[in-house]
Scaffold this motif. Structure first.
Motif, PDB file in Angstrom:
ATOM      1  N   VAL A 188       0.867  -1.185   0.000  1.00 58.31           N
ATOM      2  CA  VAL A 188       0.000   0.000   0.000  1.00 58.31           C
ATOM      3  C   VAL A 188       0.900   1.230   0.000  1.00 58.31           C
ATOM      4  N   ASP A 189       0.851   1.994  -1.082  1.00 62.91           N
ATOM      5  CA  ASP A 189       1.713   3.174  -1.229  1.00 62.91           C
ATOM      6  C   ASP A 189       3.176   2.814  -0.977  1.00 62.91           C
ATOM      7  N   GLU A 244       4.354   0.528   0.948  1.00 64.16           N
ATOM      8  CA  GLU A 244       4.643   0.072   2.311  1.00 64.16           C
ATOM      9  C   GLU A 244       4.009  -1.286   2.584  1.00 64.16           C
ATOM     10  N   VAL A 303      -0.050   5.989   6.229  1.00 59.37           N
ATOM     11  CA  VAL A 303      -0.987   4.927   5.855  1.00 59.37           C
ATOM     12  C   VAL A 303      -1.874   4.596   7.056  1.00 59.37           C
TER      13      VAL A 303
END
Length: 276
Positions: A169-170, A172, A205
């Protein structure tokens, strides 16, 4: 008469016939008295006790709640099936923990290759409020030391394993602190740490609950349920653990940063449950 007069003088002077100083004040036994260590109920109800673990079982309206608490170096267990109107308290030991807090196989004791996730460790998660044939789901991750990387998921209905990788996610990687399969087939996980966290500065996040977008478990989105009475954590994740009990009457439960516990059957509506 002479001996009587001497005794009277000694008593008036505050001395004992055997000693040459003033008589001790108060019971002498208090000098060597020892304070009894706190019992299991003292540990559980101390304001400074920390919640270690919890289990919720049984049917609606008759749930058995068992909690484990830490106070200093002492641990104790409390269990009740009537909302803690009456409670069983026991000291923590290997035997009592196994009896009161039995759980699925620990994450780091299962080899992911057995579940279609070669080279990864596996963490079993339950299907809550799920009638019918028992099913099995596993989270997979590499050796994250104290944290468990959320890298893959696998499940079986008894006819083989189906596994998928979990995307970043992004850029990470999330670290998981528990999961359950909801009645609608979605996988709910608690991602309370991320690879972008640095010291006291959490990554941007979302730290908290994530649910798969559908039943294939290949993509996820943040889940922000409204939980009455819950105070958000000052930083990072409000939640510290997610687990559940499998079967038709099973529920999921969340533990919070302030040692409160919430239960749900659908992952959307949560209510607080007493744990001591």
């Amino acid at each position: 008469m002479r001996h009587v007069a001497v005794l009277v003088l000694l008593l008036v002077a505050g001395c004992s016939p055997e000693g040459d100083g003033p008589a001790p004040v108060g019971p002498s036994s208090t000098r060597n008295a020892t304070v009894a260590p706190p019992g299991p109920s003292d540990v559980v109800h101390d304001p400074g006790a920390q919640l270690l673990d919890v289990r919720v079982s049984g049917r609606p309206g008759r749930r058995t709640v068992t909690s484990a608490w830490l106070l200093g170096r002492r641990r104790a267990i409390a269990s009740s099936d009537d909302g803690f109107a009456t409670t069983t308290y026991v000291r923590w030991s290997t035997r009592t923990a196994r009896r009161y807090l039995a759980r699925p196989q620990d994450a780091r004791s299962a080899v992911g290759g057995r579940f279609g996730m070669a080279g990864l460790l596996a963490w079993a998660v339950p299907y809550v409020a799920s009638p019918g044939r028992p099913r099995v789901a596993e989270l997979g991750g590499g050796d994250g030391a104290t944290l468990f990387p959320f890298e893959a998921v696998s499940r079986s209905d008894g006819y083989g394993w189906r596994s998928v990788e979990v995307p970043l996610v992004d850029g990470e990687r999330g670290y998981v602190s528990g999961g359950v399969v909801l009645p609608d087939g979605r996988l709910l996980v608690l991602l309370d740490h991320w690879s972008g966290d640095r010291g006291g500065h959490p990554s941007p996040v979302w730290h908290g609950l994530w649910a798969s977008r559908d039943e294939d478990w290949s993509s996820y989105a943040p889940l922000r349920p409204h939980v009455p009475g819950q105070e958000p954590a000052p930083e990072g994740s409000t939640w510290t653990g997610l687990s559940g009990a499998s079967g038709r009457d099973g529920v999921a439960w969340l533990t919070s940063w302030d040692d409160r516990v919430y239960v749900s059957r659908d992952g959307v509506r949560w209510r607080e449950m007493r744990v001591r």
